[in-house]
Design an enzyme around this catalytic site. Sequence first.
Site, short mmCIF file in Angstrom:
data_model
loop_
_atom_site.label_atom_id
_atom_site.label_comp_id
_atom_site.label_asym_id
_atom_site.label_seq_id
_atom_site.Cartn_x
_atom_site.Cartn_y
_atom_site.Cartn_z
N HIS A 147 -1.05 -1.41 -4.36
CA HIS A 147 -2.15 -0.79 -3.66
C HIS A 147 -2.32 0.64 -3.23
CE1 HIS A 147 -5.96 -1.65 -1.34
NE2 HIS A 147 -5.58 -0.71 -0.50
N GLY A 183 -9.07 3.72 7.09
CA GLY A 183 -8.60 5.43 6.98
C GLY A 183 -7.48 5.02 7.73
N PHE A 184 -6.27 4.44 8.06
CA PHE A 184 -4.78 4.88 8.53
C PHE A 184 -4.24 3.82 8.27
CE2 PHE A 184 -7.94 7.52 10.86
CZ PHE A 184 -7.51 8.82 11.03
N MET A 212 -10.99 -6.47 5.60
CA MET A 212 -9.89 -5.34 6.16
C MET A 212 -9.74 -5.43 7.34
SD MET A 212 -10.12 -2.60 3.77
CE MET A 212 -8.74 -1.80 5.80
N SER A 260 0.56 -1.28 0.17
CA SER A 260 -0.08 0.09 -0.14
C SER A 260 1.25 0.92 0.44
CB SER A 260 -1.00 -0.23 0.94
OG SER A 260 -1.14 1.21 1.48
N ASP A 262 -6.29 -6.76 4.42
CA ASP A 262 -5.51 -5.27 4.33
C ASP A 262 -6.15 -5.05 5.36
OD1 ASP A 262 -4.82 -2.59 3.61
OD2 ASP A 262 -6.71 -2.47 2.32
N GLY A 263 -4.52 -4.32 5.91
CA GLY A 263 -4.60 -3.56 7.13
C GLY A 263 -3.87 -4.63 8.42
N GLY A 264 -2.82 -4.27 8.82
CA GLY A 264 -2.09 -4.94 9.51
C GLY A 264 -1.98 -6.39 9.70
N GLY A 284 0.98 -2.25 4.30
CA GLY A 284 1.89 -0.81 4.21
C GLY A 284 2.85 -0.65 5.08
N MET A 300 -12.25 4.45 -0.45
CA MET A 300 -12.68 4.43 0.46
C MET A 300 -13.45 5.74 0.40
SD MET A 300 -9.91 3.37 3.46
CE MET A 300 -8.49 3.61 1.92
C1 DX5 Z 1 -6.31 1.42 5.57
C2 DX5 Z 1 -5.88 0.84 3.82
C3 DX5 Z 1 -5.05 0.45 4.16
C4 DX5 Z 1 -3.32 0.87 4.65
C5 DX5 Z 1 -2.75 -0.80 5.61
O1 DX5 Z 1 -7.57 1.52 5.79
O2 DX5 Z 1 -7.13 0.46 3.62
O3 DX5 Z 1 -4.32 0.01 2.32
O4 DX5 Z 1 -2.66 1.33 4.29
O5 DX5 Z 1 -1.66 -0.10 5.60
P1 DX5 Z 1 -0.47 -1.41 7.26
O6 DX5 Z 1 -0.45 -2.56 6.60
O7 DX5 Z 1 0.32 -0.11 7.61
O8 DX5 Z 1 -2.10 -1.56 8.21
ZN ZN Z 2 -6.42 -0.09 1.31
#
Ligand code: DX5
Ligand code: ZN
Length: 229
Positions: free
Chosen positions: A32, A141-142, A136, A7, A178-180, A200, A67
């Site tokens: 991504h 969001g972050f 997710m 990401s 996606d995420g974590g 990410g 999003m």
């Molecule tokens: C969150 C995003 C993710 C995020 C993943 O809202 O959709 O793509 O950037 O980041 P990490 O891998 O750091 O959780």
């Molecule tokens: Zn994402």
Amino acid sequence: MYIIAPSILSADFARLGEEVVNVVDSGADWIHFDVMDNHYVPNMTIGPVVCKAIRPLTQAPIDVHLMVKPVDRLIGEFAKAGANLITFHPEATEHIDRGLSLIRESGCQAGLVFNPATPLHYMDYVMDRLDLVLLMGVNPGFGGQKFIPSTLTKLHEARQRVDRHERETGRRIRVEIDGGVKIDNIAAIARAGADTFVAGSAIYEAGKDSDPHRYDAVIAALRAELARR
Ligand code: DX5
Ligand code: ZN
């Protein structure tokens, strides 16, 4: 069969082009691309102009994660800007079926995104229009949030649904997470049923002290975990 999709939300935006090129050279499969509108999610990122700018820099598919609310108008914009895959959240539109059709008619692959508390039944009547489902592992969001463990059970359930669809139709749907996602949990996430992994902070943090930024070691470590899952 496994896809790794860094990401770029966690990339250095001051050198975004270089970050895209380097992460693909380091072994990434997809890019991504997180689109946030400060309305559907409490953060704001990048839009079609930035997608268009990075498009000539790489052959890698660009995986656009919308999003945003409303969804439909941006679909055409991102298709024109060179997206290969476009996903959106079912809660962000009144017209899930139409959104998926718009994506496919624009020549892109289509997917739905499920927040941690969003039920999987949103996919029930549109399986034939899905190329991927994205679960997710955090609330959107972050970047840099912690993976929510109950996502593993949900991934297992999503995997059963897409496998059933494949048995019945011969058509494959990818299961993306996606995420974590980190080196220490990617194997468990793969065992639960994911085949496509967004990461990410895990990837971009790992390269930020090298110059030029390189991500070979972290991507190799993620793949090594996948190989011994
Ligand atoms: C969150 C995003 C993710 C995020 C993943 O809202 O959709 O793509 O950037 O980041 P990490 O891998 O750091 O959780
Ligand atoms: Zn994402």
